[in-house]
Structures are given as structure tokens and as C-alpha cells.
Write an enzyme that holds these catalytic residues in place. Structure first.
Site, short mmCIF file in Angstrom:
data_model
loop_
_atom_site.label_atom_id
_atom_site.label_comp_id
_atom_site.label_asym_id
_atom_site.label_seq_id
_atom_site.Cartn_x
_atom_site.Cartn_y
_atom_site.Cartn_z
CB ALA A 220 -0.94 -0.01 1.20
CB SER A 221 0.00 4.83 -0.07
OG SER A 221 -0.83 4.86 1.08
CB ILE A 222 1.60 4.24 4.71
CG1 ILE A 222 1.08 5.66 4.44
CG2 ILE A 222 2.38 4.23 6.02
CD1 ILE A 222 0.23 6.23 5.55
CB ALA A 223 2.92 -0.12 5.69
CD GLN A 224 6.62 -4.13 1.09
OE1 GLN A 224 6.58 -3.32 0.17
NE2 GLN A 224 7.46 -5.17 1.08
CB VAL A 225 0.74 -6.78 4.86
CG1 VAL A 225 0.43 -7.89 5.85
CG2 VAL A 225 0.17 -5.46 5.36
CE LYS A 239 -0.22 -0.72 7.85
NZ LYS A 239 -1.52 -0.13 8.27
CG ASP A 388 -8.43 4.56 4.44
OD1 ASP A 388 -9.08 5.03 3.48
OD2 ASP A 388 -7.26 4.14 4.33
#
Length: 647
Positions: A220-225, A239, A388
Site C-alpha cells: 500500500a501507500s504507507i506500508a506493505q504486509v 505490517k 478509511d
């Protein structure tokens, strides 16, 4: 046709996601022609091992191999962007966006000239449609590529644009939809080093995880999982925040604040205040310790009834943080299986279920019922809401169950705000049913309780009185001003009621006073809003997105109708709840009784009977088979239950 000025507004709004959240979108808008809508479909789901489950090329059946002991250097988080770097980012965006605007302007000018000289617009409507579709295709690809290159704050706005299938051309919504859950991932070595630095103080990853998958489940825009397994066997989702994302986001917001402060007099709203508050919200979203606490609060909210706060089965699942395994940039949480709403259409088509309208509507109703019930409990219960719920954050699980992830953006409503909304919702529901007792004035009065303020059109402003006016002139001016004031009050009532109906009413509902329900129309009531309490920004975004999901799923949905009974219960008990109450997420016993409330409730009796029945059943089994066999049987039942939970 899509006009140049409409695309201009869309690109201007890319500077600010708040402009697309439903309240402040249309201050600079012009007519926007409705385009074809994306109709997402629901399909019969099978459980998928995915969390942030995204593009098919990212899905993989990797085994849980042991964590390799690698010598990774510490991750250095870059400093905030310099003013020069912020300027370069802004110039880069506009240097890519201006050519898009120019092509729309050239086509619009060509059509206008044809109209003036030849007395016609195009040879045919089909030809015009093809001309605009060509620009839509080129412009949407250019905009999507630019946002993915710059990332940062632009991604957040692109995500919102991709959900507004009722406002933007299909080419834009489809191409920007990749921003919901398909950004380029970080490298595995950077991810591992970040986790080691944040959670293990430099110790090796293998001291905590038995396995850790390098390929992310989603970015995603801020982090990845990433999917991982702890040494006790629990499968978890990890995350990890992008090391270079925070300074970009902060730099973009700082750029917007500087722009809005410099050009504040030219803007219809005090956007400097908006961006300042957005910057404060960003502080929370970038701090995963805040998100871990938010998970617990939201889970508690959806697990209790409103307004009596009795324990109840939640309508959806919220992943919980693993105790002790969180930091500002790394969050270890429950692994959640499912398919995001953003991919349901593709999955349905891939499985050959694209024409199964009955299944689509059945599961669509179930999904929206789950979401609306959960948000009703959040909104009217604790007042702590998830802000969100875009399609990438809503997972559909086996049997149509729903999971809600990513609790980074949340907002706390105060009690007066909850009561104000509880007053408004039944009024909207009654108005939609045609209840003659529900007037526009009542709805407008409830909206003003929020603190919403509106601008006054020039035609309603009072005429100044000249110092040398004659008695006849004074009489005429006074009469005119009185008429203008009456017209202003009537128009403002219509505008206020229209804002409420636009946010919480049914999609397509005719608005009073001739106001348009299309947020990009110059006649939108949102254009008149000059002040809106920021506590309702995320709530309004949630409401608009829920309605957007319903439209995408082609399901009839009334948010006010769903929330009406809950709102009425809140209002009926507000006088009896005068004492202080410990929030449900802070109670020690889990049953959350209200202070001084000794009444016996049906749920108490039901819980007692259930407990008594279990104990009585145990006694019968023990007497029938003996203590030893009864113990073995109990262990087997417990193992089956644990296996179901882990699945």
C-alpha cells in the site's frame, strides 16, 4: 461530454484527498457529464490464504521456509524533504498534469468553434464520445503513472478517486484502482532489516519468526504486509512501513499548507486549517502503536450493542495486534484471510460467475449489512470510528463474512456530536419515506447543530444604504433587504438539508431547492459549505464510501434506513445515561455494566441459562462415561474448536 474544467477540478483535487471525501469536493466545480459506472460483482467465496490479497501475479503458494540468518545492515530512515525537493515534486506533478488539461481544453475549444461556425458540435454523439474516450485513456494512464512514480500524498487521493465511479470516467477509476492495493513493493532485505531494527533491536529475524515470506501479500501507500509464522505456530501478518514514505508524505502536506496559506484568499474554504488537521491525522497513521490501540478500540466497539453496551457478536472481523510485537514502524497482527472488494469483479469473472446476479445481490446485501452495523456501533457507541473503509481495506471471507483492516485513520466523536447525528439520521429516514412531519427546516436545524456554515450568494447580500438616501429610497432598500433575507434563510435551509441528504441519504435522491446530487456539479450544495467540523470528516468519508460500495455492487442501500433504529435507541436513553461510563474497550470484566445499573436484562438471563446448560451437560457426560473419558472428550472438542479458529 467531460469538460476541460471538470478534469481541471479532478487534478486540483488530487492535491487534497479531503476534496474528494464528500464535503469539500465541489467548491471549484463545473458540470460533469455522467459516465458509465463500474458494476462490481460478488461471487461465491472460498477461503483464500491472503491478507492484503492483491494482483494475481503477487499471489503465490510459497511454503513457510525457515528464516535464514542474514547479516543485514541497519535501515536508515531518510530525513524530511528539503524545500527544494518539495518544490521539485510539485513541479513534476504539474508538468505531467498540464498536458492532460491542455488536451481536454483543445478538444473543448474545437467543439465550441464548430458550434459557433457550423452550428453543430460533432458529426454525431458517438464521434464525440470516441474523441473524449481517447483522451480519457491517455490521460488516465499518464495520471496513474505519475502518481505511482511520486507516491506520497498523491497516492491517498488517487485511492479515493478510484472509488468514485459515479464521478469520474471509467478509464480513470479503473487505472487508479491499482493504487488501492498494488503499489511496487520494497525489497525483502529492506523489510527484514526494518523488522530486526524495530522489534528485535538488531537481533536476527529467526529469534522471533519460524518463517517469514519475503514476497509481500500486498503493498500500500504507507506500508506493505508480509505473512509470517511465530515460533509458537501462530500465523501472523507483519505490517512494515516504507522507510522513505514518511518524509514524502510530510513534504507533500507541508507543500499543500504553504500553497493554501499563500493563496488562502482565492480559495472558498480555509484549507490551511484543513491541511493542518490532516497533518495531525497523518501523525497517527504513521505511528503503528496508535494503530494497534485503534484495533483494540474498534474491536471492542463492534462487539457491543448500542446504546446498552452489552456483549454481542461482531458483524465483521477486525485483526488484533499481537501483544508486545508493535513499534512505530512495524505491527504484527492476526492473519486475516479473504478477498478485497477491489478484486471481487475480476475474481468473479475469472471463476465464470459474472452473470450470477442473484448471488451478487445476496452477498452484496450481506456485506453492506455487516459494514453498516459495524459503523453504527462505532459511531453511536464508543464514537471511535474507522475512517478509511475503501475497497482495498474491506475483505470478503468465506460465506460472505467481512473483515475490516487498516485502522490507521480513525477519529473520536464527542458525545454531543453523536447525539447530533442520532437526531439527524431519523429525520433523513423519515424524509425519504415521505413523512409529512419531517420538514426541510427540521433537517436544516439538525445540520446546523454540527456547526456547519455556508457562504451567502451575492443575490442574497443586503443592499448598502446610501448616507443621502431619501425616505422613499430607504423604504425600498429596507423592503428589498427583508425579501433577500427571507430568500437567504430559505435557500440556506435547502442547502443544509441537501448536504445531509447527500451524505447520509439514498443515492439518487432528489435534493431540495434544485441542488444537484452530483458532487462535481456547480449546483452541488457542497459548494456552499465554508466550515465543517473535522470530527465528521472521516465519518462522512466512511458514509460516502459505503454508498459507493453499494453502487459498485449494484445493491439498493439506505444508510439512514440502516442506522435509524440505532439512532432512535440512543436518543431514547440519553437522559438516563447521565453518569460517567468507562468505555467498553477499557472494562476489566468484558461485560461492561453501566455504573449504578442493577437491572436484570434478558441478555443476562440468556447468558446465565447458557452457562448453566453447559455445566449441566458436563455433569451428565461425566456420569455417563466417567471422568477420564469425559476429559478426553473435552480435549477433543477443544482441539476441533481451536482448529476452526486457526482456519
Amino acid at each position: 461530454m467531460l469538460k476541460f474544467s471538470s478534469i481541471t477540478i479532478a487534478l486540483i483535487c488530487t492535491l487534497s484527498p479531503q476534496r474528494l471525501h464528500g464535503f469539500q469536493l465541489s467548491h471549484l466545480t463545473t458540470t460533469f457529464r455522467k459516465h458509465h459506472h463500474l458494476h462490481h460483482s460478488i461471487y461465491k467465496l472460498q477461503q483464500r490464504n491472503s491478507y492484503y490479497h492483491h494482483h494475481h501475479h503477487q499471489l503465490h503458494q510459497s511454503t513457510n521456509s525457515n528464516v535464514e540468518e542474514e547479516d543485514l545492515s541497519n535501515v536508515e530512515f531518510p530525513p524530511p524533504l528539503t524545500p527544494t525537493e518539495r518544490t521539485i515534486r510539485a513541479v513534476t506533478f504539474w508538468s505531467r498534469a498540464i498536458p492532460i488539461l491542455a488536451r481536454y481544453k483543445l478538444l473543448e475549444t474545437k467543439i465550441d468553434l464548430q458550434t459557433q461556425i457550423l452550428g453543430r458540435e460533432c458529426v454525431s454523439d458517438e464521434e464525440c464520445e470516441l474523441l473524449y474516450d481517447e483522451i480519457h485513456e491517455w490521460g488516465s494512464e499518464r495520471l496513474s503513472d505519475t502518481i505511482q512514480e511520486l507516491k506520497g500524498f498523491y497516492v491517498k487521493t488517487g485511492q479515493v478517486m478510484s472509488t468514485r465511479v459515479d464521478l469520474f470516467p471509467e478509464q480513470y477509476t479503473s487505472k487508479l484502482r491499482v493504487l488501492q492495493d498494488g503499489l511496487d513493493p520494497m525489497g525483502g532485505d529492506v523489510v527484514r532489516a526494518t523488522v530486526e531494527q524495530e522489534l528485535l533491536r538488531g537481533d536476527k529475524l529467526g529469534t522471533l519468526f519460524a518463517s517469514f515470506e519475503d514476497e509481500p501479500l500486498g503493498a500500500a501507500s504507507i506500508a506493505q504486509v508480509h505473512k509470517a509464522t511465530l515460533h509458537d505456530g501462530r500465523v501472523v501478518a507483519v505490517k512494515v512501513q516504507r522507510p522513505n514514505m514518511e518524509p514524502k508524505l510530510r513534504g507533500d502536506v507541508a507543500n499543500l499548507k504553504a500553497f493554501s496559506k499563500k493563496f488562502g484568499t482565492a480559495l472558498p474554504v480555509d484549507y490551511y486549517t484543513v491541511f493542518s488537521e490532516l497533518e495531525a491525522a497523518l501523525d497517527y497513521e504513521l505511528d503503528f502503536l496508535h494503530e494497534a490501540q485503534a484495533m483494540e478500540k474498534i474491536n471492542a466497539a463492534i462487539s457491543h450493542t448500542v446504546p446498552d453496551y452489552e456483549p454481542a457478536a461482531p458483524s465483521l472481523t477486525v485483526p488484533m495486534p499481537i501483544p508486545g510485537l508493535s513499534s512505530r514502524r512495524v505491527l504484527v497482527m492476526d492473519f486475516v484471510s479473504g478477498v478485497p472488494l477491489s478484486q471481487l469483479k475480476e475474481e468473479m469473472e475469472r471463476r465464470g460467475l459474472g452473470d450470477d446476479e442473484d448471488t451478487k445481490r445476496l452477498l452484496g446485501d450481506k456485506i453492506l449489512d455487516s459494514l453498516s452495523e459495524a459503523f453504527a456501533r462505532m459511531t453511536f457507541g464508543t464514537g471511535f470510528i474507522h475512517g478509511d473503509p475503501h475497497p482495498g481495506n474491506v475483505f470478503v471471507q468465506e460465506g460472505g463474512k467481512v473483515a475490516l483492516i487498516d485502522c490507521g485513520q480513525c477519529k473520536q466523536l464527542r458525545k454531543p456530536q453523536q447525539l447530533a447525528l442520532a437526531t439527524l439520521i431519523p429525520l433523513i429516514a423519515g424524509y425519504q419515506r415521505g413523512d409529512p412531519s419531517i420538514t426541510i427546516q427540521k433537517i436544516a436545524s439538525a445540520v446546523r447543530e454540527f456547526g456547519v456554515e455556508f457562504s451567502t450568494p451575492d443575490e442574497y447580500l443586503p443592499i448598502p444604504t446610501p448616507s443621502d438616501a431619501t425616505p422613499d429610497e430607504l423604504l425600498r432598500i429596507t423592503s428589498t433587504n427583508q425579501q433577500r433575507e427571507q430568500s437567504r434563510l430559505l435557500d440556506e435551509d435547502n442547502c443544509a438539508a441537501s448536504v445531509a441528504l447527500l451524505l447520509f441519504g439514498d443515492t439518487g435522491l432528489a435534493l431540495p431547492g434544485g441542488y444537484a446530487s452530483n458532487e462535481l456539479s456547480p449546483d452541488s450544495p457542497i459548494k456552499r459549505v465554508t466550515s465543517f467540523p473535522q470530527e465528521f470528516v472521516l465519518l462522512g468519508r466512511a458514509a460516502v464510501l459505503l454508498k459507493g460500495i453499494a453502487k459498485a455492487l449494484d445493491v439498493e442501500f439506505s444508510l439512514a434506513g440502516q442506522w435509524e433504529s440505532t439512532a432512535n435507541r440512543v436518543l431514547s436513553l440519553q437522559d438516563s445515561n447521565t453518569g460517567g461510563v468507562v468505555p467498553v474497550y477499557s472494562r476489566a470484566d468484558g461485560t461492561n455494566p453501566k455504573k449504578g445499573d442493577d437491572r436484570v436484562r434478558f441478555t443476562d438471563v440468556k447468558r446465565f441459562v447458557k452457562t448453566w446448560g453447559k455445566e449441566k451437560g458436563k455433569d451428565v457426560i461425566v456420569k455417563a462415561v466417567g471422568p477420564a473419558k469425559a476429559a478426553k472428550l473435552a480435549n477433543k472438542v477443544r482441539d476441533i474448536k481451536n482448529k476452526k479458529k486457526s482456519d
